[in-house]
Design a protein around this motif. Structure first.
Motif, PDB file in Angstrom:
ATOM      1  N   SER A   1       0.799  -1.225   0.000  1.00 48.23           N
ATOM      2  CA  SER A   1       0.000   0.000   0.000  1.00 48.23           C
ATOM      3  C   SER A   1       0.830   1.273   0.000  1.00 48.23           C
ATOM      4  O   SER A   1       1.876   1.351   0.647  1.00 48.23           O
ATOM      5  CB  SER A   1      -0.919   0.015   1.231  1.00 48.23           C
TER       6      SER A   1
ATOM      7  N   THR B   1      -5.790   7.898  -1.136  1.00 44.62           N
ATOM      8  CA  THR B   1      -6.690   7.313  -2.130  1.00 44.62           C
ATOM      9  C   THR B   1      -6.809   8.160  -3.392  1.00 44.62           C
ATOM     10  O   THR B   1      -7.724   7.966  -4.187  1.00 44.62           O
ATOM     11  CB  THR B   1      -8.092   7.111  -1.515  1.00 44.62           C
TER      12      THR B   1
ATOM     13  N   PRO C   1      -4.967   8.710  -6.708  1.00 44.96           N
ATOM     14  CA  PRO C   1      -3.866   8.239  -7.565  1.00 44.96           C
ATOM     15  C   PRO C   1      -3.071   9.367  -8.210  1.00 44.96           C
ATOM     16  O   PRO C   1      -1.870   9.217  -8.450  1.00 44.96           O
ATOM     17  CB  PRO C   1      -4.589   7.391  -8.617  1.00 44.96           C
TER      18      PRO C   1
ATOM     19  N   VAL D   1      -6.945   0.891 -11.809  1.00 43.23           N
ATOM     20  CA  VAL D   1      -6.484   2.281 -11.866  1.00 43.23           C
ATOM     21  C   VAL D   1      -5.187   2.299 -12.663  1.00 43.23           C
ATOM     22  O   VAL D   1      -4.230   1.581 -12.328  1.00 43.23           O
ATOM     23  CB  VAL D   1      -6.244   2.855 -10.453  1.00 43.23           C
TER      24      VAL D   1
ATOM     25  N   VAL E   1      -7.626   1.329  -5.578  1.00 44.61           N
ATOM     26  CA  VAL E   1      -7.904   2.223  -4.457  1.00 44.61           C
ATOM     27  C   VAL E   1      -8.721   1.467  -3.418  1.00 44.61           C
ATOM     28  O   VAL E   1      -9.762   0.882  -3.734  1.00 44.61           O
ATOM     29  CB  VAL E   1      -8.664   3.479  -4.926  1.00 44.61           C
TER      30      VAL E   1
ATOM     31  N   THR F   1      -3.793   3.300  -1.610  1.00 44.04           N
ATOM     32  CA  THR F   1      -3.772   2.874  -3.006  1.00 44.04           C
ATOM     33  C   THR F   1      -2.829   1.682  -3.072  1.00 44.04           C
ATOM     34  O   THR F   1      -1.657   1.791  -2.698  1.00 44.04           O
ATOM     35  CB  THR F   1      -3.283   4.003  -3.927  1.00 44.04           C
TER      36      THR F   1
END
Length: 311
Positions: free
Chosen positions: A201, A205, A207, A237, A276, A283
């Motif tokens: 991670s 959140t 990107p 994403v 996300v 993310t």
């Protein structure tokens, strides 16, 4: 007068001697291998993983009691929900524990500070380890909630999913992380794991706020097709969010979390696409490491321990 042996007799005698020597060496090697396998099995049966590895007051081993597993879940709650802003559901908030169904079938790697306690009260770091045979009990890996991992599940080898990694704030130095890696390497060695994978991670959140890091990872560390897992279509994403040739790669690496940098130092890869995770305020990227890249670093250490035990 004793007759001189014929040349053919000498050759036969020499071959017989060499064969006997070779046979003895082979038998000795087979015995040693069996002893090594037996020693590994005994370690697994006794500890649920491996004998504790120490570095000063810190040690790393697999949790062996319910109290130790509970301590790992309490630490995860403290780090993920209280520090990093994850959103707990009612049960999680009430129990102050980060728990899911995978905990029941996984092994829990612990870093223990013996200056505090040698038991559950001393747990200051944890990493969840889920082998293929354990995941089969639930019919899936955790990562499959974010990624299509069919390229891995079809891979002819043993898999280990790692996740839920965290270290207590006061122990986030190099020593604790090195012990976690040593513990994972030992676990891989004992269980003959071929591929290590999981979700790692980045905080936040958005990107676009992580555009440099995501682009750097995609451009420089994308997994080869045979190992490349891809984010699920409804969660995908795009990682390449800016021109990779305009990036300062060193600055990008410096912004990566220590855990992801650790994977990259071992020659690790990332999957295709980020995800996300609104609940955990992160993310996520998929990370993969061929286990020999990690195990080789510690193999000689383990080989020495096995040899010393057999002498």
């Amino acid at each position: 007068m004793t007759s001189k042996p014929a040349e053919s007799d000498l050759i036969t005698s020499m071959k017989g001697s060499e064969a006997a020597k070779a046979g003895h060496t082979l038998a000795s090697s087979e015995t040693t291998l069996k002893q090594m396998e037996t020693l590994s099995t005994l370690a697994l049966d006794r500890d649920g993983g491996f004998q504790e590895l120490r570095g000063g007051d810190l040690g790393v081993r697999i949790a062996t009691t319910e109290a130790e597993r509970d301590a790992a879940q309490a630490l995860r709650y403290k780090v993920f929900f209280e520090e990093m802003g994850a959103r707990p559901d009612e049960r999680t908030f009430r129990t102050k524990r980060d728990v899911d169904e995978f905990d029941e079938v996984a092994d829990h790697l612990l870093v223990i500070d013996h200056a505090i306690s040698s038991g559950a009260e001393g747990v200051v770091g944890t990493y969840r380890l889920l082998r293929s045979d354990a995941a089969e009990k639930l019919g899936r890996f955790y990562t499959s909630s974010e990624y299509d991992i069919s390229t891995l599940t079809e891979f002819p080898g043993r898999l280990l999913e790692v996740g839920r990694s965290c270290v207590e704030r006061g122990h986030r130095g190099r020593s604790a992380m090195q012990l976690l890696w040593r513990g994972i390497a030992s676990y891989i060695f004992l269980h003959r794991i071929d591929v290590l994978f999981g979700c790692a991670s980045l905080a936040g959140t958005n990107p676009d706020a992580l555009a440099d890091e995501l682009t750097y990872l995609h451009h420089n560390h994308l997994a080869p097709p045979a190992l490349r897992i891809r984010a699920l279509p409804d969660r995908y994403v795009e990682m390449q969010r800016t021109d990779p040739h305009a990036l300062d790669f060193r600055a990008c690496v410096n912004k990566l979390p220590p855990l992801i940098k650790g994977y990259l130092r071992l020659g690790g890869y990332v999957g295709d696409g980020a995800v996300v995770d609104e609940q955990f305020n992160t993310t996520d990227v998929a990370v993969l490491v061929k286990s020999e890249l990690l195990a080789d670093k510690y193999y000689r250490h383990y080989e020495r321990r096995l040899r010393d035990a057999l002498d």
